[in-house]
Motif scaffolding. Sequence first.
Motif, PDB file in Angstrom:
ATOM      1  N   THR A   1       0.151   5.269  -2.091  1.00  0.00           N
ATOM      2  CA  THR A   1      -1.175   4.635  -2.088  1.00  0.00           C
ATOM      3  C   THR A   1      -1.091   3.173  -1.687  1.00  0.00           C
ATOM      4  OG1 THR A   1      -1.034   4.073  -4.438  1.00  0.00           O
ATOM      5  CG2 THR A   1      -1.987   6.208  -3.886  1.00  0.00           C
ATOM      6  N   LEU A   2       0.046   2.794  -1.154  1.00  0.00           N
ATOM      7  CA  LEU A   2       0.232   1.406  -0.717  1.00  0.00           C
ATOM      8  C   LEU A   2      -0.736   1.090   0.428  1.00  0.00           C
ATOM      9  CD1 LEU A   2       2.253  -0.897  -1.431  1.00  0.00           C
ATOM     10  CD2 LEU A   2       3.602  -0.151   0.519  1.00  0.00           C
ATOM     11  N   ASP A   3      -1.390  -0.050   0.371  1.00  0.00           N
ATOM     12  CA  ASP A   3      -2.319  -0.425   1.446  1.00  0.00           C
ATOM     13  C   ASP A   3      -2.225  -1.921   1.707  1.00  0.00           C
ATOM     14  OD1 ASP A   3      -3.811  -1.687  -0.575  1.00  0.00           O
ATOM     15  OD2 ASP A   3      -4.978   0.120  -0.932  1.00  0.00           O
ATOM     16  N   ASP A   4      -3.049  -2.404   2.592  1.00  0.00           N
ATOM     17  CA  ASP A   4      -2.972  -3.809   3.000  1.00  0.00           C
ATOM     18  C   ASP A   4      -3.336  -4.760   1.877  1.00  0.00           C
ATOM     19  OD1 ASP A   4      -2.227  -3.006   5.483  1.00  0.00           O
ATOM     20  OD2 ASP A   4      -4.249  -3.093   6.336  1.00  0.00           O
ATOM     21  N   VAL A   5      -4.087  -4.263   0.927  1.00  0.00           N
ATOM     22  CA  VAL A   5      -4.492  -5.132  -0.180  1.00  0.00           C
ATOM     23  C   VAL A   5      -3.305  -5.447  -1.090  1.00  0.00           C
ATOM     24  CG1 VAL A   5      -6.095  -5.312  -2.143  1.00  0.00           C
ATOM     25  CG2 VAL A   5      -6.779  -4.116  -0.066  1.00  0.00           C
ATOM     26  N   LEU A   6      -2.252  -4.619  -0.937  1.00  0.00           N
ATOM     27  CA  LEU A   6      -1.129  -4.714  -1.869  1.00  0.00           C
ATOM     28  C   LEU A   6      -0.427  -6.066  -1.825  1.00  0.00           C
ATOM     29  CD1 LEU A   6       0.703  -3.105  -3.831  1.00  0.00           C
ATOM     30  CD2 LEU A   6       2.124  -2.560  -1.867  1.00  0.00           C
ATOM     31  N   ASP A   7      -0.308  -6.658  -0.655  1.00  0.00           N
ATOM     32  CA  ASP A   7       0.554  -7.829  -0.501  1.00  0.00           C
ATOM     33  C   ASP A   7      -0.190  -8.960   0.199  1.00  0.00           C
ATOM     34  OD1 ASP A   7       2.742  -9.389  -0.597  1.00  0.00           O
ATOM     35  OD2 ASP A   7       3.813  -8.418   1.042  1.00  0.00           O
ATOM     36  N   PRO A   8      -1.177  -9.550  -0.450  1.00  0.00           N
ATOM     37  CA  PRO A   8      -2.007 -10.542   0.198  1.00  0.00           C
ATOM     38  C   PRO A   8      -1.264 -11.823   0.557  1.00  0.00           C
ATOM     39  CG  PRO A   8      -2.464 -10.490  -2.147  1.00  0.00           C
ATOM     40  CD  PRO A   8      -1.539  -9.370  -1.881  1.00  0.00           C
ATOM     41  N   ASP A   9      -0.134 -12.138  -0.115  1.00  0.00           N
ATOM     42  CA  ASP A   9       0.527 -13.423   0.149  1.00  0.00           C
ATOM     43  C   ASP A   9       1.713 -13.285   1.090  1.00  0.00           C
ATOM     44  OD1 ASP A   9       2.181 -12.061  -1.514  1.00  0.00           O
ATOM     45  OD2 ASP A   9       2.455 -13.679  -2.962  1.00  0.00           O
ATOM     46  N   ALA A  10       1.878 -12.071   1.671  1.00  0.00           N
ATOM     47  CA  ALA A  10       3.013 -11.898   2.581  1.00  0.00           C
ATOM     48  C   ALA A  10       2.828 -12.703   3.834  1.00  0.00           C
ATOM     49  CB  ALA A  10       3.187 -10.424   2.935  1.00  0.00           C
TER      50      ALA A  10
END
Length: 867
Positions: A858-867
């Motif tokens: 269920t990993l999505d773009d919202v997961l890592d906003p500070d990357a």
Amino acid sequence: MLQRQMIRFLAVLGLLLIPPLLSAEMLDWSALPPLPDPDGVAGPFAGYHNQVIIVGGGANFPKPIWESSKIFHDDIFVLIQEKEGGCKWIQVGHLPRPIAYGASASTADGLVCLGGNDEESCFADVFLLKWLEENQSVAMEELPSLPMPCTNSTAAVINNCVYVAGGCTGLELETAKDNFWMLDLSLRGQDNFQWKELPPWPGPSRALAVSAAQHNGVADCFYLMSGRRVNEEGTTEFLRDVYEYMPGRGEAWRRRADVPRCVMAGTGIDFGQSHIFVLSGADEAFFYDVERLKDAHPGFPKDSYAYHTITDSWVMSGTTPANQVTSPAVRWGEDSIRDPVLLISGETRPRVRTADVWAITLKPGESRFGILDFVFLGIYLVAMVFLGIFFSFRNKDTDDFFRGGQRIPWFVAGLSIFATMLSSITFMAIPAKSYATDWVYFLVNMTVLASAPFVIRLFLPFFRKVDAVSAYHYLEKRFNRFVRQFASASFVLFQLGRMGVVLYLPALALRVVTPLSEQQSILLMGVLSILYCTLGGLQAVVWSDAIQSFVLMGGALFSLILMLTLADGGLAGFFATAHEHGKFTLIQADFSMNSFMSTALWVVILGGLAQNLISYSSDMSIVQRYMSVSDTARAKKAIWTNALACIPSSLLFFGIGTALFVFYAHHPEKLDPGFKTDAIFPLFIARELPAGLSGLVVAGLFAAAQSTISTSINSMSTAVVEDFVRPWRLFKTERSLLHLGRVLTVLFGMGGLALALLFASSDIMSLWDQFMTILGLFGAPMCGLFCLGIFTTRANAPGAMIGALCGAGGLFLVQRYTATHFLLYAVAGIVLCFVTGYGASLFFAPPGHSIRGLTLSTLDDVLDPDA
């Protein structure tokens, strides 16, 4: 006559051709009350049980000795400690018959007496003598008889198993055999409680041999030395060969370095963790001149020898006040370093006995740690405390105290991970491991390079998403609060154990170089760590870690360079000696059915990957560093900083261990039997480094320990505050939580100190092995929980908890009831937790809350906003 003269000539010529033996005065001898028989006896049974020394039987010649026949005795004497000090002999009974020249073995159950003979016959009888304190008497218990009558044999004990080697089946030396038998005393009362015949050593038969049990860096082994025999041509052979038998390792014997001279009818006993001392023994000198010399016989050589099982080297350990042969050495106690060894009665020259009893102890070693060394060490310790004071002014709330306000530079965070993972485990135990064995464990460290991309891709994003101070916050979001708190509590238990180990290791070094005891050293180191950690919080911890990593590596590098320059033959000599002894062995390509019990390549790789997975996925002290930097990109750099730093550090510390082996193989007289194997590096630091430089290297040792101690203390207080206190809103303000964090820092530090003091009172053979065992037992179920949460969508809280409990319980059973190698403990714990947890989850309803962004699928773009 001509044949005998030729034998004497060859014996003298052989001694002249032997290179001069290195020597060192290692032993102190002091007289105890003599045996009550004023003439003394040869060949008695002798051993230790229930705080007393038991002596039974023996033989002597009444005066005039050259006109008398040998008399055999059945008296039993016991040497006891007196309440007012000192000791005394008492007579407590008689053996079943007058007998002598049997073998003796001291066990927890009593003194095992094996075989022997009288003037007419040899015997196969075996019995146990037990001291009964309540009525001041000796009880006797029959044990299974030897497979055949046997006298002048030798015996030793390993793990409650009695091993008997050699001896004669008759009264003549021509009947000497190569028999090797074992009796497992743990099988008493069972049908299979019988002697087991084992493969004989790959050498000639013998009687009057010397044996001892000692650790060789890998396992406890049986050592067989010297002796005498009559060969097929009817000629007497005086033996000097030595053989090592390692139980449970393929039943294989290994030839070792010969004794410097024949020590037939002598006695050997273990001292410390890797030395065997031969305290007496006759050689071939004057063997054919006994009848001619009679009372003019000068006696047997008054010298003793020390054999080091790891470097396979001999050294003369000093002159002796007497050489009493045909009498076993007995340790009065169970401490192989501190308790005295007794040499009781025996034969000093042909037909002449003595009643003398000697207590033999190790001479204390000397250290050259001087004022300049203390100055350098003191400067380092004071600097760490001032660092804590400096950062104490920057801690305004719990985010500052527990995460450094997420202002930590990525390279500092990476060095902090490196220093934390390194610890005193690396500084001392890895050199000790490669010194005692080889480079097989090097690949365990190298698996971090394969683990880093895996952790960055599959674990790091989830910790950054929850943006929590505690790593276990993820488990609450994925499962529930109870799972989070279970994992957090498990982590705290693991860190307490780890603190105990890493506090104890450097305490060994301090005991070597200062007048402080191990306990006092632990208190000094621990209190200073608690002080700067309590004052400065995470910022003081990570910055001190970064500084300590340079201090640590610098001290280790200097030591390695010095060892290489001191090696005989320089760098070429170093490589030649190490290669000759197989010290660079890196891979054991064993894929047999039993390879799971060894350091086979697949075991090392799989175990190393699991170890790193535990640390990077579920260890709060490591994950806390991810969260101390400002974004995910910097967290990735921090992980790679640690991974890459492991390459030179592993080369350095495994190299130090090999260099230590080469140095002490060339200079065995510099080894100190009073040192534990894990303290071999501190021994070099204390005895070989120039004045002033010892302080710098010991400062590196402190740095290794304190980096881990401070991290553990800070992360434990973080876990308790964030996982137990804050969720229940027990404290209303940030200031009160900050004060609580500091109080917990002190309390957990004191708990680690207490555990370290417990370790200091035990005889742990390899702290590296113990550390890996603790890691698997406490860390594996936690890692299994994170794997269940990240890699599955079906796992739920009840199933996860069942998996964690089954993982811990199953791992305990694996450790206790299987021969699985300890490197696989972490693998077993993770797999057991994951498989049983997933299976149990199928019996419960799927998670009722949203798990979007909390699993890999269920990993999505919202997961890592500070990357």
